[in-house]
Write an enzyme that holds these catalytic residues in place. Structure first.
Site, PDB file in Angstrom:
ATOM      1  N   THR A 566       0.833  -1.197   0.000  1.00 32.51           N
ATOM      2  CA  THR A 566       0.000   0.000   0.000  1.00 32.51           C
ATOM      3  C   THR A 566       0.869   1.250   0.000  1.00 32.51           C
ATOM      4  O   THR A 566       2.106   1.180   0.060  1.00 32.51           O
ATOM      5  CB  THR A 566      -0.908   0.028   1.235  1.00 32.51           C
ATOM      6  OG1 THR A 566      -0.128   0.391   2.398  1.00 32.51           O
ATOM      7  CG2 THR A 566      -1.575  -1.322   1.478  1.00 32.51           C
ATOM      8  N   LYS A 590       6.632   4.328   0.794  1.00 35.21           N
ATOM      9  CA  LYS A 590       7.737   5.241   1.127  1.00 35.21           C
ATOM     10  C   LYS A 590       7.522   6.002   2.439  1.00 35.21           C
ATOM     11  O   LYS A 590       8.429   6.699   2.896  1.00 35.21           O
ATOM     12  CB  LYS A 590       7.916   6.271  -0.010  1.00 35.21           C
ATOM     13  CG  LYS A 590       8.391   5.674  -1.307  1.00 35.21           C
ATOM     14  CD  LYS A 590       8.609   6.734  -2.367  1.00 35.21           C
ATOM     15  CE  LYS A 590       7.345   7.140  -3.064  1.00 35.21           C
ATOM     16  NZ  LYS A 590       6.816   6.095  -3.948  1.00 35.21           N
ATOM     17  N   GLU A 617      13.753  -1.302  -1.053  1.00 37.36           N
ATOM     18  CA  GLU A 617      14.415  -0.990  -2.322  1.00 37.36           C
ATOM     19  C   GLU A 617      13.454  -0.346  -3.314  1.00 37.36           C
ATOM     20  O   GLU A 617      13.814   0.600  -4.026  1.00 37.36           O
ATOM     21  CB  GLU A 617      14.984  -2.283  -2.926  1.00 37.36           C
ATOM     22  CG  GLU A 617      15.663  -2.120  -4.269  1.00 37.36           C
ATOM     23  CD  GLU A 617      16.984  -1.381  -4.162  1.00 37.36           C
ATOM     24  OE1 GLU A 617      17.021  -0.176  -4.507  1.00 37.36           O
ATOM     25  OE2 GLU A 617      17.973  -2.001  -3.741  1.00 37.36           O
ATOM     26  N   VAL A 620      12.494   3.709  -4.104  1.00 42.46           N
ATOM     27  CA  VAL A 620      13.220   4.692  -4.917  1.00 42.46           C
ATOM     28  C   VAL A 620      13.147   4.403  -6.402  1.00 42.46           C
ATOM     29  O   VAL A 620      12.885   5.305  -7.203  1.00 42.46           O
ATOM     30  CB  VAL A 620      14.699   4.773  -4.464  1.00 42.46           C
ATOM     31  CG1 VAL A 620      15.496   5.705  -5.376  1.00 42.46           C
ATOM     32  CG2 VAL A 620      14.784   5.244  -3.030  1.00 42.46           C
ATOM     33  N   ALA A 622      11.591   1.303  -7.979  1.00 40.39           N
ATOM     34  CA  ALA A 622      10.835   0.081  -8.307  1.00 40.39           C
ATOM     35  C   ALA A 622      11.781  -1.111  -8.238  1.00 40.39           C
ATOM     36  O   ALA A 622      12.331  -1.404  -7.180  1.00 40.39           O
ATOM     37  CB  ALA A 622      10.152   0.204  -9.656  1.00 40.39           C
ATOM     38  N   GLU A 681      -0.318  11.126 -11.902  1.00 35.11           N
ATOM     39  CA  GLU A 681      -1.399  11.083 -10.935  1.00 35.11           C
ATOM     40  C   GLU A 681      -2.640  11.730 -11.569  1.00 35.11           C
ATOM     41  O   GLU A 681      -2.533  12.397 -12.607  1.00 35.11           O
ATOM     42  CB  GLU A 681      -1.005  11.845  -9.661  1.00 35.11           C
ATOM     43  CG  GLU A 681       0.170  11.253  -8.911  1.00 35.11           C
ATOM     44  CD  GLU A 681      -0.141   9.889  -8.321  1.00 35.11           C
ATOM     45  OE1 GLU A 681      -1.325   9.611  -8.019  1.00 35.11           O
ATOM     46  OE2 GLU A 681       0.799   9.079  -8.180  1.00 35.11           O
ATOM     47  N   ASP A 692       7.021  13.544  -4.839  1.00 36.97           N
ATOM     48  CA  ASP A 692       7.413  12.131  -4.780  1.00 36.97           C
ATOM     49  C   ASP A 692       8.927  11.982  -4.922  1.00 36.97           C
ATOM     50  O   ASP A 692       9.554  11.160  -4.236  1.00 36.97           O
ATOM     51  CB  ASP A 692       6.695  11.352  -5.879  1.00 36.97           C
ATOM     52  CG  ASP A 692       6.885   9.853  -5.740  1.00 36.97           C
ATOM     53  OD1 ASP A 692       6.573   9.313  -4.663  1.00 36.97           O
ATOM     54  OD2 ASP A 692       7.373   9.220  -6.690  1.00 36.97           O
ATOM     55  N   LYS A 696      11.930  10.291  -2.358  1.00 36.21           N
ATOM     56  CA  LYS A 696      12.948   9.338  -2.822  1.00 36.21           C
ATOM     57  C   LYS A 696      14.353   9.856  -2.543  1.00 36.21           C
ATOM     58  O   LYS A 696      15.227   9.097  -2.100  1.00 36.21           O
ATOM     59  CB  LYS A 696      12.762   9.072  -4.318  1.00 36.21           C
ATOM     60  CG  LYS A 696      11.482   8.335  -4.659  1.00 36.21           C
ATOM     61  CD  LYS A 696      11.323   8.136  -6.154  1.00 36.21           C
ATOM     62  CE  LYS A 696      10.042   7.372  -6.478  1.00 36.21           C
ATOM     63  NZ  LYS A 696       9.870   7.157  -7.935  1.00 36.21           N
TER      64      LYS A 696
END
Length: 832
Positions: A566, A590, A617, A620, A622, A681, A692, A696
């Protein structure tokens, strides 16, 4: 001659009795010479004890209990015997029940059930079963005679657990068999004193009876027929992957029995051991299975290759005692004082306390021992009384009782020849978050016993069993929250690659729990790929994280991993509790890793303290190995000088297409196209704001060792103010189209400099920022295309030619693959 014994489940009903009679007929047909010991019908001993209890407290319902027991035996005789065979049994059973009623009536009148009376009452279980089955054997064509063991087994007067007089018993048995050539149907569990009083031989007494007769008759083998396929590597109710041992030594069998193995009873082995008679544990309901051979040497049927395999196996089995209490005697008054241990255990022995294990440090500062919970308070009082003087002087501390503990024992004679066995035990437990309270190991190295919290007993059994018996195939127990696109893709990948994992990585993934935002389901045996969606849909369990975690902790399985698919704070907020329960986490969420620095470090610390992993992992890049690469560089001693990253697949697509040499489309058109493709989005400003990317970069900076907070990262606002302030998405696109010239100017300026525009996250000199920058052909970012992500690491070792990680940084398939890889990596670390 061989002696066979059939336990309660084997004589549990007329149908099961017919099965055992077929086994006996097969033996008879083969020309075998044998006799048989029988237990009472299943649960009859408990029923007889309850009968006596009801009578002893003056409860008139004892009459109903008596009738139930009587009816069951007469019904069994009717079901098993034809008319011409049943009359003598009816008469004899009538006599038995008349005698039983008389003694129970006496108990009722006296309101007292003495140990002597109880022995007489429970003796009717074996006397009745052996009588009925003896006649059924005769009916089946086997020449059989009923033998009441009280006529030949002599004991002392210790009712409830009588000691056998072997000299007299052996003589009487041999004399009886010399004059009675028929197959003997022998009552297990019971004997008698020299003056004719009925006694019982204690728990597992029917096995003991078989061994007594086997030893007296110098039998070739003693077969114990039960309802399992022999002695298993562990309790199959606790360890689903337990399997039958083909061979074990007497000593190994005794150790397994002492620590809770239910198939055999320790005294059973002693008469057989004295005569070197093998015991074979067989299954009445699977008579073709060879079972377990217990003896000095392997069975003749085993091949040399099988014997060699056994010789290379360090342990034979794992057993446990479910509930024990530990007491510790400690204090300065123990140092160098001789006789302390003798006083302690002498006092306990005089009080009738059975000590399960003992452990003492070389410093002599303390002695710890384990007893049953029923004897814990008695033990404490005994110690306090024995060491009253030392306690008064303060030389020793008041003994304390530690409750809710279990003993797990690892047994095997080959342990002494192989180093590192204890290390593997401790490693298996440690990696599964099991705290070892105490350790005991004898110099013979036949047994390693560890005391663990009682709630961790099953987990400990499974972890150790897997480490030794299934070390080539490790089962990971997965709990998955989030079954959206990424979750479904992950589960499909796991199902598609299950066989590959099993054969190539020797790993099995078992999804035990699953939840979406509404419901949750659990299945300890594993949810199936083809049914989980339907089961989740019809589940009546409403999802909540506290209840989900409660179920994970209650199952308490080894090798457990929690997967959060999620982007929910409501899930991430519980990571601390999950890690603290010694459960590893893999997640693309995240929120936890980008929370406050203090919380980030707290989660890291808890994971390290509990020996589990928190892996993210996919936060940042995928499926790209960005965090892994960074950590590997740091672990290898490299100095990270700069990190540059295009960390948004959406922004990568937008600026790669916008700055392409053949592009004629306006900036707003490319953003619209990205939205149509599902790359942005619902409101593209969420992507263009860099929020986002900021998360990251924060995570990468922290992995590089910088204690940054979100507000420490400066983000360039690339949108003109009218675009940012637009009230809705259509208004945003209108404003963006009106400012296409602004972006066209930025692109043209970069092109005039031989460069392209890229939205880049950068960490350098202890600072982190995100901005739209120009990059010429000398930089790896110049040639980026599509929607790929790229991270460039400049380090001491990669100064002139930086290390580049490039590839798809978004999408369900690659994100799921990244989670999948983390799960496998966690599993591999558990077996290391």
């Amino acid at each position: 001659m061989k002696v066979l014994k059939f336990g309660g489940t084997s004589v549990g009903s007329p149908d099961t009795i017919r099965q055992l009679i077929q086994i006996l007929k097969d033996n008879h047909r083969r020309g075998e010479r044998f006799s048989v010991v029988f237990s009472a019908f299943s649960k009859v001993t408990d029923a007889l004890l309850e009968l006596a209890r009801l009578a002893s407290v003056g409860d008139a319902q004892f009459q109903e209990q008596f009738e139930r027991i009587k009816t069951r035996h007469f019904a069994a005789a009717e079901a098993l015997l034809q008319p011409e065979y049943i009359d003598p049994i009816r008469t004899k059973l009538g006599e038995h029940f008349e005698a039983l009623h008389d003694v129970v009536q006496g108990i009722y009148l006296l309101r007292e059930a003495s140990p002597r009376s109880l022995d007489f009452v429970v003796s009717f279980g074996e006397r009745n079963s052996s009588l009925i089955i003896a006649q059924a054997m005769v009916q089946a064509g086997i020449p059989t005679q009923y033998l009441d063991a009280r006529t030949v087994v002599r004991t002392d007067h210790q009712f409830g657990s009588a000691k056998v007089d072997f000299d007299t018993t052996n003589q009487l048995i041999r004399e009886h068999f010399a004059t009675h050539p028929q197959v003997q149907s022998i009552t297990g569990f019971i004997g008698s004193t020299n003056d004719g009083l009925t006694t019982t031989l204690g728990r597992g007494g029917s096995d003991y009876t078989a061994a007594i007769f086997g030893a007296a008759l110098d039998a070739q083998v003693i077969e114990i027929w039960t309802d399992v396929n022999g002695v298993l590597t562990a309790d199959p109710r606790r360890v689903k992957k337990a399997f039958t041992l083909p061979y074990m030594t007497y000593r190994e069998a005794m150790e397994m029995s002492h620590f809770g193995a239910k198939v055999i009873y320790p005294p059973t082995i002693l008469p057989a051991l004295a005569k070197h008679i093998p015991l074979v544990i067989r299954n009445t309901f699977n008579p073709d299975f060879v079972g377990t051979w217990i003896g000095l040497t392997p069975p003749p049927s085993m091949t040399s290759e099988q014997v060699k395999t056994l010789a290379n196996s360090p342990i034979k089995g794992i057993s446990s005692i479910n509930q024990i209490c530990m007491l510790t005697l400690q204090g300065s008054g123990l140092f160098g004082v001789p006789g302390v241990a003798a006083r302690l255990f002498g006092a306990l022995a005089r009080a009738g306390v059975n000590v399960v294990i003992i452990t003492q440090g070389s410093s002599e500062a303390s002695i710890t021992f384990a007893v049953s919970p029923a004897q814990a308070e008695t033990s404490k009082q005994v110690v306090e009384k024995e060491f009253e003087y030392e306690l008064r002087l303060g030389q020793i501390e008041l003994p304390r009782i530690e409750r809710d503990l279990s003993v797990v024992a690892i047994v095997g004679e080959n342990m002494r020849y192989q180093p590192g066995i204890a290390g593997r035990v401790f490693s298996a437990l440690g990696k599964n978050g099991v705290n070892i309270v105490a350790i005991a190991q004898g110099s013979s190295e036949l047994n390693i016993s560890v005391v663990v919290p009682a709630h961790d007993e099953t987990k400990s059994l499974n972890a150790i069993h897997e480490a030794f018996f299934l070390s080539d195939v490790r089962t990971l127990h997965l709990f998955v929250v989030g079954t959206g696109l990424i979750g479904k893709t992950l589960l499909a990948q796991m199902a598609d690659n299950a066989e590959h994992l099993r054969t190539k990585r020797r790993m099995e993934l078992r999804i035990v729990g699953m939840a979406n935002s509404r419901k949750m389901i659990f299945d300890e045996s594993g949810l199936k790929a083809e049914t989980w969606q339907n089961l989740l849909e019809i589940s009546d369990k409403v999802f909540s994280m506290p209840r989900f975690i409660e179920q994970m902790e209650e199952l308490n399985l080894p090798n457990t991993i929690f997967i959060d698919n999620t982007a929910s704070t409501a899930v991430a907020d519980f990571y601390e509790q999950i890690l603290d329960a010694s459960i590893s986490i893999s997640t693309p969420n995240k929120l936890a890793a980008s929370s406050s620095w203090l919380q980030y470090m707290r989660l890291k610390t808890i994971a390290a303290k509990r020996g589990v992993q928190w892996r993210y992992e996919t936060n940042v890049g995928a499926g790209l190995p960005i965090i892994t690469t960074l950590n590997d560089l740091i672990t290898a001693g490299d100095q990270v000088l700069k990190i540059e990253g295009i960390l948004s697949g959406t922004l990568s697509y937008i600026f790669n297409h916008f700055c392409a040499p053949d592009n004629k489309a306006a900036f707003s058109d490319i953003v619209k196209k990205a939205k149509e493709l599902g790359l942005t989005e619902p409101d593209p400003r969420d992507d263009l704001s860099g929020a986002d990317v900021r998360r990251k970069l924060l995570i990468l900076s922290r992995e590089a060792g910088l204690p940054l907070e979100m507000n420490d990262i400066q983000v360039e606002n690339i949108l003109p103010k009218p675009c940012s302030d637009a009230p809705d998405v259509p208004a945003f696109f209108a404003a963006l189209e009106a400012h296409d010239s602004h972006f066209e100017g930025l692109k043209q300026k970069a092109a005039d400099n031989g460069a392209v525009l890229r939205f880049v996250a950068k960490m350098e000199d202890g600072k982190a920022s995100i901005e739209l920058k120009e990059y010429d052909q000398s930089h790896p970012f110049y040639g980026l295309s599509g929607s790929d992500n790229m991270v460039v690491f400049t380090t001491d070792r990669y100064r002139e030619r930086p290390l580049v990680v490039r590839g798809p940084g978004a999408g369900a398939a690659v994100t799921a693959a990244g989670i999948f890889a983390e799960v496998v990596a966690i599993g591999s670390s558990l077996s290391a």
